[in-house]
Scaffold this motif. Structure first.
Motif, PDB file in Angstrom:
ATOM      1  N   ASP A 172       0.858  -1.183   0.000  1.00 23.94           N
ATOM      2  CA  ASP A 172       0.000   0.000   0.000  1.00 23.94           C
ATOM      3  C   ASP A 172       0.896   1.235   0.000  1.00 23.94           C
ATOM      4  N   LYS A 173       0.748   2.097  -1.021  1.00 19.05           N
ATOM      5  CA  LYS A 173       1.724   3.168  -1.234  1.00 19.05           C
ATOM      6  C   LYS A 173       1.140   4.574  -1.115  1.00 19.05           C
ATOM      7  N   TRP A 174      -0.150   4.743  -1.325  1.00 19.07           N
ATOM      8  CA  TRP A 174      -0.711   6.086  -1.459  1.00 19.07           C
ATOM      9  C   TRP A 174      -1.933   6.295  -0.581  1.00 19.07           C
ATOM     10  N   MET A 175      -2.169   7.558  -0.258  1.00 14.50           N
ATOM     11  CA  MET A 175      -3.454   8.092   0.164  1.00 14.50           C
ATOM     12  C   MET A 175      -3.832   9.155  -0.875  1.00 14.50           C
ATOM     13  N   PHE A 176      -5.139   9.397  -1.072  1.00 12.92           N
ATOM     14  CA  PHE A 176      -5.552  10.274  -2.159  1.00 12.92           C
ATOM     15  C   PHE A 176      -6.341  11.473  -1.659  1.00 12.92           C
ATOM     16  N   THR A 177      -6.415  12.465  -2.520  1.00 16.90           N
ATOM     17  CA  THR A 177      -7.134  13.705  -2.220  1.00 16.90           C
ATOM     18  C   THR A 177      -8.048  14.047  -3.398  1.00 16.90           C
ATOM     19  N   ARG A 178      -9.001  14.935  -3.136  1.00 13.62           N
ATOM     20  CA  ARG A 178      -9.878  15.402  -4.214  1.00 13.62           C
ATOM     21  C   ARG A 178      -9.063  16.094  -5.307  1.00 13.62           C
ATOM     22  N   SER A 179      -8.080  16.891  -4.908  1.00 12.45           N
ATOM     23  CA  SER A 179      -7.295  17.626  -5.908  1.00 12.45           C
ATOM     24  C   SER A 179      -6.513  16.678  -6.805  1.00 12.45           C
ATOM     25  N   PHE A 180      -6.064  15.528  -6.268  1.00 13.17           N
ATOM     26  CA  PHE A 180      -5.372  14.546  -7.105  1.00 13.17           C
ATOM     27  C   PHE A 180      -6.289  14.096  -8.242  1.00 13.17           C
ATOM     28  N   PHE A 181      -7.528  13.726  -7.913  1.00 10.37           N
ATOM     29  CA  PHE A 181      -8.445  13.239  -8.937  1.00 10.37           C
ATOM     30  C   PHE A 181      -8.823  14.338  -9.926  1.00 10.37           C
TER      31      PHE A 181
END
Length: 396
Positions: free
Chosen positions: A229-238
């Protein structure tokens, strides 16, 4: 096209020849030699579809045609999609042929295999033609990728005009709150002089969130990209990834209800991830978590702090130039019964199945490879049960 034989029980899994011998970086043995253990722990066919259905119900038209599922694993997405949508065909992909063998087995059990093809490759590499899919799904896959931005672009490029891509991912905001809560628990445990499996596991989860948020190497001899598991995500990423790919209508929808969000997620963390009874966590630690649910945030605010969420988008009609397809050759993935490997044989339902000579059947499920792959000679290879390395079959 090159195909891969997994074993006599589960049938055939395909792979592009370029994947042969490539190392599987950041893929642990639980996804390879211990795939059955992973399946027994995390099979959630009904639960996953109950989440996906919220996004599918918002599609402009009923789900049908071809769906590409990226990171299918043992089929948590594939099996319920095929079961619920009889007019849908699914191309299931994953870096682990062992997990895909289980996916095919489960499809066979349910009589769904004639609408499903399974293909083993690294989803960060662009093997599939663009503009082929009515829908693309990526459930719990992006956080495993070294370069998830490229993965999103690939997913959007696979879509036909008007198609949709749906991702289910861990989000940084809600996990950051959990990290704060678990760090507070660790500090209080130190003050009290207490320890235990549950306290240690939450301390490890806090560290895991920190590493995945900032993506640094957790130890000198263990690199960030080697983690499962490498990432956490954000709205701005998408918004950035999907905008660059030429899609529109980015929507982020939390999958958990806001009521008792952090308390419920902590139970999941302990019982599902750590296999630790939630009762092992001291009462004083639960009170710390409860404050984040009842004191620090309203339910409205918690809706903006998802722990996990769906990101889905709509492909703008005519927005992506998929190039001159007349310059590309076509060949389908075909189910291969164990016969003389000099012949390419279609799925039994294919109109060309009676042909007894090498041929490129085009009337079958599912999808075309790029010309660079099609130029490679098609040869059968087998996945060794112990080494889990691809090796070629010799013709007898």
């Amino acid at each position: 096209m090159t195909y891969v034989f997994i074993d006599r029980t589960n049938g055939w899994v395909y792979a592009p020849e370029a994947e042969l011998g490539r190392p599987k970086v950041g893929v642990s043995e639980i996804l390879l030699s211990r795939a059955e253990e992973y399946f027994s722990r995390f099979e959630q066919f009904s639960h996953i579809y109950s989440i996906l259905k919220n996004a599918i119900d918002k599609f402009d038209t009923p789900l049908s045609g071809l769906a590409v599922d990226l990171g299918s694993g043992f089929g948590n997405t594939v099996i319920p999609l095929l079961s619920a949508h009889p007019d849908l065909r699914v191309l299931a992909t994953d870096i682990s042929p062992d997990l895909l063998a289980i996916c095919r087995r489960e499809a066979l059990k349910r009589g769904l295999a004639d609408r499903c093809a399974v293909v083993a490759f690294n989803a960060e590499r662009d093997y599939l033609k663009q503009g082929i899919a009515d829908a693309v799904f990526g459930c719990a896959i992006l956080h495993h990728m070294v370069d998830p931005m490229a993965h999103v672009r690939t997913a959007v490029n696979l879509l036909k005009p008007g198609g949709r891509a749906v991702f289910l991912v861990p989000f940084e905001a809600g996990n950051a709150i959990l990290r704060i809560a678990y760090t507070s628990i660790h500090e209080e445990a130190q003050r009290r002089g207490e320890d235990g499996a549950a306290l240690q596991f939450l301390r490890g989860i806090a560290r895991d969130v920190e590493v995945r948020t900032h993506r640094f190497d957790p130890a000198p001899d263990f690199k960030w990209h080697q983690m499962d598991d490498k990432w956490m995500f954000t709205r701005s990423f998408f918004e950035r990834a999907i905008g660059e790919a030429g899609a529109s209508e980015v929507k982020i929808e939390p999958i958990q209800a806001p009521e008792d969000l952090f308390t419920r997620q902590t139970r999941v963390v302990l019982e599902s991830y750590g296999n630790i009874p939630s009762t092992d966590l001291p009462d004083w630690a639960w009170k710390i978590v409860l404050r984040f649910d009842e004191e620090f945030f309203s339910d409205d605010q918690k809706r903006d702090l998802p722990v996990e969420a769906m990101g889905h988008n709509h492909q703008m009609r005519g927005a992506v130039d998929h190039g001159n397809r007349s310059k590309r050759r076509s060949a389908g993935f075909h189910y291969q019964p164990p016969i003389d490997h000099e012949w390419e044989v279609c799925h039994p339902n294919c109109p060309d199945a009676h042909i007894t000579r090498p041929h490129k059947a085009t009337g079958c499920l599912i999808v075309d490879f790029h010309i660079s792959v099609l130029r490679s000679k098609a040869r059968p290879i087998v996945v060794g049960r112990r080494t889990h390395a691809y090796r070629r079959l010799r013709r007898r």
